[in-house]
Scaffold this active site. Sequence first.
Site, short mmCIF file in Angstrom:
data_model
loop_
_atom_site.label_atom_id
_atom_site.label_comp_id
_atom_site.label_asym_id
_atom_site.label_seq_id
_atom_site.Cartn_x
_atom_site.Cartn_y
_atom_site.Cartn_z
N ILE A 284 -4.15 2.45 0.55
CA ILE A 284 -4.52 1.54 -0.97
C ILE A 284 -3.73 1.30 -1.45
O ILE A 284 -2.15 1.28 -1.94
CB ILE A 284 -5.04 2.92 -1.41
CG1 ILE A 284 -6.27 3.80 -0.52
CG2 ILE A 284 -5.31 2.84 -2.76
CD1 ILE A 284 -7.19 5.31 -1.34
N THR B 26 0.50 -1.33 0.21
CA THR B 26 -0.03 -0.01 0.28
C THR B 26 1.01 1.46 -0.13
O THR B 26 2.11 1.48 0.56
CB THR B 26 -0.88 -0.22 1.12
OG1 THR B 26 -0.30 -0.17 2.14
CG2 THR B 26 -1.40 -0.94 1.94
N ASP B 27 0.18 2.50 -0.29
CA ASP B 27 0.73 3.52 -0.58
C ASP B 27 0.44 4.56 1.46
O ASP B 27 -0.14 3.35 2.02
CB ASP B 27 0.50 4.89 -1.76
CG ASP B 27 -1.42 4.69 -0.75
OD1 ASP B 27 -1.64 4.38 -0.06
OD2 ASP B 27 -1.88 4.92 -2.18
N ALA B 28 1.22 5.90 1.37
CA ALA B 28 0.84 6.28 2.40
C ALA B 28 -0.59 6.41 3.16
O ALA B 28 -1.23 6.06 4.37
CB ALA B 28 1.32 7.56 2.70
#
Length: 150
Positions: free
Chosen positions: A26, A21-23
Amino acid sequence: MRAQDGVQPFAHRCRVYYEDTDAGGIVYYVNYLKFMERARTERLRDLGFAQSTLAGEGLLFVVHSSEARYHAPARLDDELLVSAEVSELNRASLRFRQQVRRITDNALLCEGQFMVACVRADNLKPRAIPQSLRAAFAELGGAGTSEAGE
């Protein structure tokens, strides 16, 4: 994902981890390609063909082209079902149609098509898909076959 011609489609289960995931929690878009790669590998394994064994026999599968369409995001801890259906079987290549769905609600998150070429491990030049592997895919049905052009 529904069966075509009475054949249950193959699907690989996986979970979204923090590293995917990103920050914002997601799934980063390129990781869907990794999920689909794993499903293709598991599809081969399910048919009795481990990529490590094939490589030892001088055969590799390499992605020639890919196309992906993103519909909705997967999030941290989601469980996913990733399909890997052969839609075209040629002399030296396979075309896979794939979908990534969230298990809890069956939402389509991403779908793609991948042309995968069969090449010689020593020089990366195209080679025919072994007859045993062609036969395993042909038995599944639903995959158009062609002897033309690679």
